[in-house]
Scaffold this motif. Sequence first.
Motif, PDB file in Angstrom:
ATOM      1  N   ASP A 155       0.832  -1.222   0.000  1.00  0.00           N
ATOM      2  CA  ASP A 155       0.000   0.000   0.000  1.00  0.00           C
ATOM      3  C   ASP A 155       0.862   1.267   0.000  1.00  0.00           C
ATOM      4  O   ASP A 155       0.333   2.359  -0.173  1.00  0.00           O
ATOM      5  CB  ASP A 155      -0.934  -0.016   1.225  1.00  0.00           C
ATOM      6  CG  ASP A 155      -2.122   0.938   1.091  1.00  0.00           C
ATOM      7  OD1 ASP A 155      -2.547   1.210  -0.055  1.00  0.00           O
ATOM      8  OD2 ASP A 155      -2.614   1.412   2.136  1.00  0.00           O
TER       9      ASP A 155
ATOM     10  N   ASP B 152      -1.588   4.650   0.894  1.00  0.00           N
ATOM     11  CA  ASP B 152      -1.165   5.424   2.056  1.00  0.00           C
ATOM     12  C   ASP B 152      -0.619   4.533   3.167  1.00  0.00           C
ATOM     13  O   ASP B 152      -0.621   4.920   4.338  1.00  0.00           O
ATOM     14  CB  ASP B 152      -2.336   6.269   2.577  1.00  0.00           C
ATOM     15  CG  ASP B 152      -3.541   5.409   2.873  1.00  0.00           C
ATOM     16  OD1 ASP B 152      -3.470   4.176   2.610  1.00  0.00           O
ATOM     17  OD2 ASP B 152      -4.547   5.934   3.359  1.00  0.00           O
TER      18      ASP B 152
ATOM     19  N   ASP C  21      -1.552   1.975   4.811  1.00  0.00           N
ATOM     20  CA  ASP C  21      -2.315   1.571   5.998  1.00  0.00           C
ATOM     21  C   ASP C  21      -3.037   0.234   5.858  1.00  0.00           C
ATOM     22  O   ASP C  21      -3.666  -0.227   6.815  1.00  0.00           O
ATOM     23  CB  ASP C  21      -3.319   2.668   6.401  1.00  0.00           C
ATOM     24  CG  ASP C  21      -4.408   2.862   5.353  1.00  0.00           C
ATOM     25  OD1 ASP C  21      -4.284   2.296   4.245  1.00  0.00           O
ATOM     26  OD2 ASP C  21      -5.379   3.584   5.649  1.00  0.00           O
ATOM     27  N   HIS C  22      -2.946  -0.394   4.687  1.00  0.00           N
ATOM     28  CA  HIS C  22      -3.816  -1.557   4.473  1.00  0.00           C
ATOM     29  C   HIS C  22      -3.518  -2.707   5.446  1.00  0.00           C
ATOM     30  O   HIS C  22      -4.447  -3.339   5.971  1.00  0.00           O
ATOM     31  CB  HIS C  22      -3.740  -2.026   3.015  1.00  0.00           C
ATOM     32  CG  HIS C  22      -4.793  -3.041   2.674  1.00  0.00           C
ATOM     33  ND1 HIS C  22      -6.143  -2.759   2.763  1.00  0.00           N
ATOM     34  CD2 HIS C  22      -4.701  -4.342   2.281  1.00  0.00           C
ATOM     35  CE1 HIS C  22      -6.827  -3.850   2.434  1.00  0.00           C
ATOM     36  NE2 HIS C  22      -5.986  -4.815   2.146  1.00  0.00           N
TER      37      HIS C  22
ATOM     38  N   ARG D 181      -7.683   4.984  -4.090  1.00  0.00           N
ATOM     39  CA  ARG D 181      -6.558   5.888  -3.900  1.00  0.00           C
ATOM     40  C   ARG D 181      -5.471   5.733  -4.979  1.00  0.00           C
ATOM     41  O   ARG D 181      -4.885   6.727  -5.418  1.00  0.00           O
ATOM     42  CB  ARG D 181      -5.937   5.552  -2.542  1.00  0.00           C
ATOM     43  CG  ARG D 181      -5.440   6.681  -1.744  1.00  0.00           C
ATOM     44  CD  ARG D 181      -4.945   6.137  -0.416  1.00  0.00           C
ATOM     45  NE  ARG D 181      -5.962   6.222   0.630  1.00  0.00           N
ATOM     46  CZ  ARG D 181      -6.300   7.342   1.250  1.00  0.00           C
ATOM     47  NH1 ARG D 181      -5.719   8.480   0.948  1.00  0.00           N
ATOM     48  NH2 ARG D 181      -7.216   7.350   2.191  1.00  0.00           N
TER      49      ARG D 181
HETATM   50 MG    MG Z   1      -4.588   2.497   2.219  1.00  0.00          MG
END
Ligand code: MG
Length: 209
Positions: A30, A35, A37-38, A178
């Motif tokens: 990710d 970003d 955070d996955h 995203r």
């Molecule tokens: Mg993410």
Amino acid sequence: MLLDVKWAVRWLTMCAEAMAENRAWLIELDRPIGDSDHGENMDRGFQAVLEKLAEAPPETPGAALKLTAMTLMSKVGGAAGPLYGTAFLRAATAFGDALEVDPAGLATALMAARDGIVARGKAESGDKTMVDAWTPAAEAAQAAADGTGNVLAVLVAAAEAAEAGAVATDPLVARKGRASYLGERSAGHRDPGAASSALILRAAVGAAA
Ligand code: MG
Ligand code: ADP
């Protein structure tokens, strides 16, 4: 063999283990196209699922998946939380109150999960999202169930197709989520949600083996 609540709880437990083990990898996937955070999102979500399962042990596979849906929706956040929440909720609805799930019921539930992700996120195949894991998985599951299939064969077919689908996101240009903000620069990276979807479906095999 049919799939019962013990399988469902084992599956969710193995999902939690897989997300903990692959947390860093999913974060890494990710990073370039998202970003970062996955992995954190999925690990937090499935740890919360484990707590809920211990608090209120479910009596049917459908109840286990419904509890999972509600928990992921509230704990995962981001794009993936509502998408996985919808997937597990649709699968739970497809299982209904049944104590045991047969190959046809399993294939129907996997297709319902995929349809839920598409309805919620509006992504098509090739958009470089988790849909690229779920669509081939649901189709392979259906084909396996239509054949001589037993539940384990259906689960193996789904997991293998999801894994191939996740790998096949590498060259794609993202058109949803995203990663789509990067346009052409999103090519050359695996979609993290497709990767976590393959881990979830592989865990379903482990729980039945
Ligand atoms: Mg993410
Ligand atoms: P966020 O993008 O909000 O940070 P995550 O990183 O947890 O959320 O999840 C990203 C994943 O969500 C992507 O890798 C992709 O698989 C999936 N995703 C994002 N948008 C969509 C969509 N519209 N349809 C299907 N899947 C999507």
